[in-house]
Scaffold this motif. Structure first.
Motif, PDB file in Angstrom:
ATOM      1  N   LEU A   1       0.559  -1.457  -0.064  1.00 20.21           N
ATOM      2  CA  LEU A   1       0.145  -0.121   0.045  1.00 20.21           C
ATOM      3  C   LEU A   1       0.272   1.181  -0.411  1.00 20.21           C
ATOM      4  O   LEU A   1       0.599   2.783  -0.529  1.00 20.21           O
TER       5      LEU A   1
ATOM      6  N   ASN B   1       1.304   1.136  -4.005  1.00 22.97           N
ATOM      7  CA  ASN B   1      -0.526   0.919  -4.955  1.00 22.97           C
ATOM      8  C   ASN B   1      -1.296   0.579  -3.671  1.00 22.97           C
ATOM      9  O   ASN B   1      -2.221  -0.203  -3.119  1.00 22.97           O
ATOM     10  N   ALA B   2      -1.946   1.733  -3.637  1.00 23.52           N
ATOM     11  CA  ALA B   2      -3.602   2.052  -2.692  1.00 23.52           C
ATOM     12  C   ALA B   2      -4.666   0.468  -3.161  1.00 23.52           C
ATOM     13  O   ALA B   2      -5.116   0.613  -2.944  1.00 23.52           O
ATOM     14  N   ASP B   3      -3.993   0.640  -4.529  1.00 19.89           N
ATOM     15  CA  ASP B   3      -5.797  -0.235  -4.901  1.00 19.89           C
ATOM     16  C   ASP B   3      -5.449  -1.673  -5.268  1.00 19.89           C
ATOM     17  O   ASP B   3      -6.747  -2.694  -5.877  1.00 19.89           O
ATOM     18  N   SER B   4      -4.198  -1.991  -4.004  1.00 19.43           N
ATOM     19  CA  SER B   4      -3.572  -3.292  -5.039  1.00 19.43           C
ATOM     20  C   SER B   4      -4.374  -4.071  -4.498  1.00 19.43           C
ATOM     21  O   SER B   4      -5.036  -4.699  -3.211  1.00 19.43           O
TER      22      SER B   4
ATOM     23  N   ALA C   1     -12.937  -7.700  -5.861  1.00 19.47           N
ATOM     24  CA  ALA C   1     -12.958  -6.195  -6.399  1.00 19.47           C
ATOM     25  C   ALA C   1     -14.597  -6.277  -5.524  1.00 19.47           C
ATOM     26  O   ALA C   1     -14.575  -4.300  -5.384  1.00 19.47           O
TER      27      ALA C   1
ATOM     28  N   GLN D   1      -8.246  -7.531  -1.508  1.00 15.63           N
ATOM     29  CA  GLN D   1      -8.092  -6.373  -1.405  1.00 15.63           C
ATOM     30  C   GLN D   1      -6.982  -5.726  -0.375  1.00 15.63           C
ATOM     31  O   GLN D   1      -8.136  -5.954   0.811  1.00 15.63           O
TER      32      GLN D   1
ATOM     33  N   GLN E   1      -6.357  -3.616   1.180  1.00 15.59           N
ATOM     34  CA  GLN E   1      -6.642  -2.437   2.535  1.00 15.59           C
ATOM     35  C   GLN E   1      -7.465  -3.295   3.014  1.00 15.59           C
ATOM     36  O   GLN E   1      -8.259  -2.619   4.291  1.00 15.59           O
ATOM     37  N   ARG E   2      -8.991  -3.934   2.090  1.00 17.90           N
ATOM     38  CA  ARG E   2      -9.928  -4.167   2.699  1.00 17.90           C
ATOM     39  C   ARG E   2      -8.731  -5.190   4.011  1.00 17.90           C
ATOM     40  O   ARG E   2      -9.933  -5.832   5.227  1.00 17.90           O
TER      41      ARG E   2
END
Length: 469
Positions: free
Chosen positions: A99, A102-105, A134, A199, A201-202
């Motif tokens: 992260l 890449n914030a959307d990894s 996703a 994800q 972050q998830r």
């Protein structure tokens, strides 16, 4: 894009004597030329992935770096653990590191020691899992069970989730034989593969809610990390405070957002010698052979012969493994108990627990071919361009005989070349160094002589691999 996270910290004790503490199964070539770690990365090549994150024990760092270089991977992130804290913290470290860039990894979490025979089907399952990830799901891969296996945990599927996935009704521990057969009969249970997609972050959000202490200590460990050569060294004091827990217990069994994608791709975790026999190429008598073996009236054997002929006569259902310093003979029904032998070796502090007779180093390899009370003989191979540390010994002298290639030797302030069929002498207490200046491997025979010959009598004064105290 997907970021592969490869968990390479296992010990593989049930595959002793091939797998050792300092060279466990993920770094071994059990199927062809590539190691299991390398196969895990090679099968991802057709996918569009970001550079991988590999998490390993600090003791194995040069093995990982060398095997990645052999694949031409020079942009991986290698995170070192001095002491493993199980999979939930390891994945958190990878998520936090990814992260930063890449914030959307989306993370694809894989073990370094699995076998997957149908790579195309594996890729299909990954694409299906990507759709669920996703949407914010934490996705696990449930292996379509081919038989009533008691060595795996199971996942019971819930209601359908999209076209290809399911919710997760529950995770269950390794069952007994009768329970495993009941699971297989229902069609609702899958083997727990230990592979995940979500994800980054998830995952961290769920971890923060369910196991805040793991999340907090992992953030501190990454915040205090620093780069050392090819590696990321954590703030070890922070990481030592991290609770040890698996992702299954910490997150997947407790989250409300778990999904499962079926995987029918010839998967195995090769957790024992019997599983290696099951996925091996069996001859007409059910024998699986690696190396030089002869059979007479023998069937359903696995013979792994590294260095000499193994002959089997009138025996069935055995595992026979030969290495330079140990031989294992076990019945296939009792291979799970090999770890009992490993525990005994550890208690007795025997060398066969820690390492092979042949030991890998960042500069090459050495093989301890003979030893006595006051001497030891090693066959040393130095990679082209590699150099051993500048060092000295308090208790031993050394004779070096070059048998192939050329050596650049430094003793005190003198540097000179030792060519093939030439020798040199290193007195006790003398600072010295050995380097291969050529383009072919340097091979030499080292004869050590002295009152103490342990590896801890190496005083490193300078080292290009960062091993000085």
């Amino acid at each position: 894009m997907i970021t592969p996270v490869i968990l390479a910290g296992g010990s593989g004790s049930r595959l002793w004597p091939l797998s050792r503490q300092r060279h466990p199964k993920q770094f071994l070539s059990l199927f062809g030329e590539a190691s299991m770690l390398q196969e895990s990365l090679k099968r991802l090549a057709p996918l569009r992935c970001r550079p991988p994150v590999v998490i390993c024990n600090e003791e194995h760092r040069f093995l990982v770096a060398d095997q990645l270089r052999q694949l031409g991977i020079d942009n991986a992130c290698i995170i070192l653990e001095q002491e493993g804290r199980n999979t939930a913290p390891a994945i958190a470290l990878a998520a936090l590191r990814v992260l930063e860039d890449n914030a959307d990894s989306v993370l694809l979490v894989l073990a370094a020691d699995h076998v997957i025979e149908d790579v195309a089907e594996f890729h299909k399952s990954i694409e299906r899992a990507r759709l669920l990830a996703a949407e914010g799901d934490l996705v696990t891969f449930g292996v379509v069970a081919g038989h009533a296996e008691t060595g795996y945990g199971y996942i019971q599927r819930g209601a359908a989730n999209g076209e290809y996935g399911y919710g997760v009704k529950r995770f269950v521990e390794k069952p007994d034989r009768e329970t495993a057969e009941d699971y297989l009969a229902t069609g609702d249970y899958y083997w727990n593969s230990g592979m995940f997609m979500f994800q980054a972050q998830r995952y961290l959000d769920e971890l923060e809610t369910l196991e805040p202490e793991i999340a907090h200590t992992c953030r501190a460990a990454i915040r205090g990390a620093h780069r050392d050569l090819d590696f990321i060294r954590l703030d070890q004091e922070a990481f030592k405070r991290c609770p040890a827990n698996s992702i299954d217990y910490a997150v997947m069994e407790r989250t409300q957002h778990a999904s499962m994608v079926p995987l029918d791709a010839g998967w195995s975790d090769v957790g024992s010698w019997s599983s290696l026999w099951q996925v091996g190429n069996q001859d007409s008598q059910g024998n699986v052979t690696h190396g030089d073996a002869l059979y007479h009236d023998a069937k359903n054997l696995l013979v792994h012969a590294d260095h000499r002929l193994v002959a089997a006569v009138g025996v069935d259902d055995l595992i026979i493994v030969e290495t330079k310093d140990a031989v294992l003979v076990a019945h296939k029904d009792h291979v799970q108990d090999v770890k009992k032998i490993v525990e005994q070796l550890k208690i007795e502090d025997r060398s066969e627990f820690k390492s092979h007779r042949e030991v890998h180093r960042p500069w090459g390899v050495y093989d301890s071919i003979d030893h006595g009370a006051r001497y030891q003989v090693k066959h040393i191979t130095v990679k082209p361009g590699a150099k051993l540390s500048v060092q000295m010994h308090h208790h031993r002298s050394e004779h070096w005989v070059v048998v192939s290639g050329s050596a650049r030797v430094t003793v005190a302030s003198k540097t000179y070349i030792v060519s093939e069929n030439e020798s040199t002498y290193i007195p006790i207490g003398q600072v010295h160094a050995l380097e291969n200046p050529g383009k072919i491997p340097l091979e030499l025979i080292e004869v050590q002589s002295g009152s103490y010959l342990g590896e801890d009598d190496i005083v490193r004064l300078d080292d290009r691999y960062g091993r000085c105290q």
